[in-house]
Design a protein around this motif. Structure first.
Motif, mmCIF file in Angstrom:
data_model
loop_
_atom_site.group_PDB
_atom_site.id
_atom_site.type_symbol
_atom_site.label_atom_id
_atom_site.label_comp_id
_atom_site.label_asym_id
_atom_site.label_seq_id
_atom_site.Cartn_x
_atom_site.Cartn_y
_atom_site.Cartn_z
ATOM 1 N N LEU A 123 0.752 -1.129 0.071
ATOM 2 C CA LEU A 123 0.022 0.087 0.128
ATOM 3 C C LEU A 123 0.710 1.238 -0.055
ATOM 4 O O LEU A 123 0.413 2.172 -0.672
ATOM 5 N N GLU A 176 -7.725 -7.038 0.689
ATOM 6 C CA GLU A 176 -7.353 -5.417 1.154
ATOM 7 C C GLU A 176 -6.872 -4.637 0.231
ATOM 8 O O GLU A 176 -7.066 -3.591 -0.154
ATOM 9 N N GLU A 221 -8.820 -3.226 -2.631
ATOM 10 C CA GLU A 221 -9.729 -2.103 -2.227
ATOM 11 C C GLU A 221 -8.962 -0.685 -2.646
ATOM 12 O O GLU A 221 -9.676 0.204 -2.895
ATOM 13 N N LYS A 222 -7.676 -0.828 -2.798
ATOM 14 C CA LYS A 222 -7.008 0.400 -3.001
ATOM 15 C C LYS A 222 -6.115 0.161 -4.105
ATOM 16 O O LYS A 222 -5.765 1.370 -4.846
ATOM 17 N N LYS A 223 -5.691 -0.746 -4.798
ATOM 18 C CA LYS A 223 -4.772 -0.754 -5.624
ATOM 19 C C LYS A 223 -5.013 -1.903 -6.632
ATOM 20 O O LYS A 223 -5.600 -2.858 -6.260
#
Length: 238
Positions: free
Chosen positions: A45, A69, A72-74
């Protein structure tokens, strides 16, 4: 070198991390290591990697949870490392957005080849794209897929997709209005054949629609569910 592909290896076995690192560094990759899922997720992250090699079975946060997880961001490309007999875990891995998997015990050469193949398919690795004289672009109302650059734009805005999401979209878009069964999509896009993991396709379609929707609801509507059969890419008349 500035353009060295940057790889993160997340595995609780130091011997495996060291072996993978040695072979990847021989191929001029820049390699970093994490010894568990928590550390791996934090690094993934915090920094931008070209590929993450992620062990599925680790104490604490396992590879599936790390990938879930991360997604969700990358959209960083992920190769899952799994042991024989962990088929159910591999299915879970594909569902949460893994792009490929390698079964232990593996040959280091296989790891290098899989990493290179994923880098070629990844939208983030411009340095590995081959130059072509013809522009390989699919243009639709609200959506453009540039296959030379592995770039998707919806209503002139970039859509950040994982390699597998991109491949799924491109595969459907190459045959507008043709209905594909989930089994066909698994075979063609994942090159993967065993029963019981059709949810993998559904999950990727859902994620693809969500990403397109954030930019263009019209583009997202082009991926149509054909109930009881599968999916198709539908081009509207406007």
């Amino acid at each position: 070198m500035e353009n060295e592909p940057k790889i993160l290896v997340v595995d609780d076995e130091e011997r495996i991390r060291r072996l993978i690192r040695m072979y990847l560094e021989r191929e001029n990759f820049s390699v970093e290591e994490a010894e568990d899922g928590e550390e791996g997720l934090a690094l993934a992250l915090e920094q931008d990697y070209d590929v993450i090699l992620l062990d599925i079975m680790m104490p604490g946060k396992d590879g599936v949870e790390v990938c879930r997880e991360l997604r969700e961001k990358k959209a960083t490309p992920v190769i899952m490392l799994t042991a024989k007999g962990e088929e159910a875990n591999r299915v879970q891995g594909f569902e949460v957005g893994t792009d490929d998997y390698i079964v232990k015990p593996f040959s280091p050469r296989e790891v290098v080849l899989r990493v290179k193949a994923l880098l070629r398919r990844s939208s983030s690795t411009k340095f590995l794209q081959t130059e072509t004289t013809t522009k390989n672009v699919l243009v639709f109302p609200h959506l453009t897929i540039d296959n030379d650059a592995h770039r998707v734009t919806a209503d002139d805005e970039d859509v950040n997709l994982t390699p597998k999401e991109y491949e799924l979209l491109h595969f459907l878009a190459k045959a507008p209005d043709k209905v594909f069964e989930r089994e066909q999509l698994l075979k063609e896009v994942w090159q993967y054949e065993f029963f019981g993991d059709l949810r993998t396709v559904d999950t990727h379609v859902k994620r693809l629609r969500e990403k397109l929707s954030k930019v263009s609801t019209d583009a997202a509507k082009m991926i149509v569910t054909v109930w009881g059969v599968g999916y198709k890419f539908e081009v509207s008349g406007d």
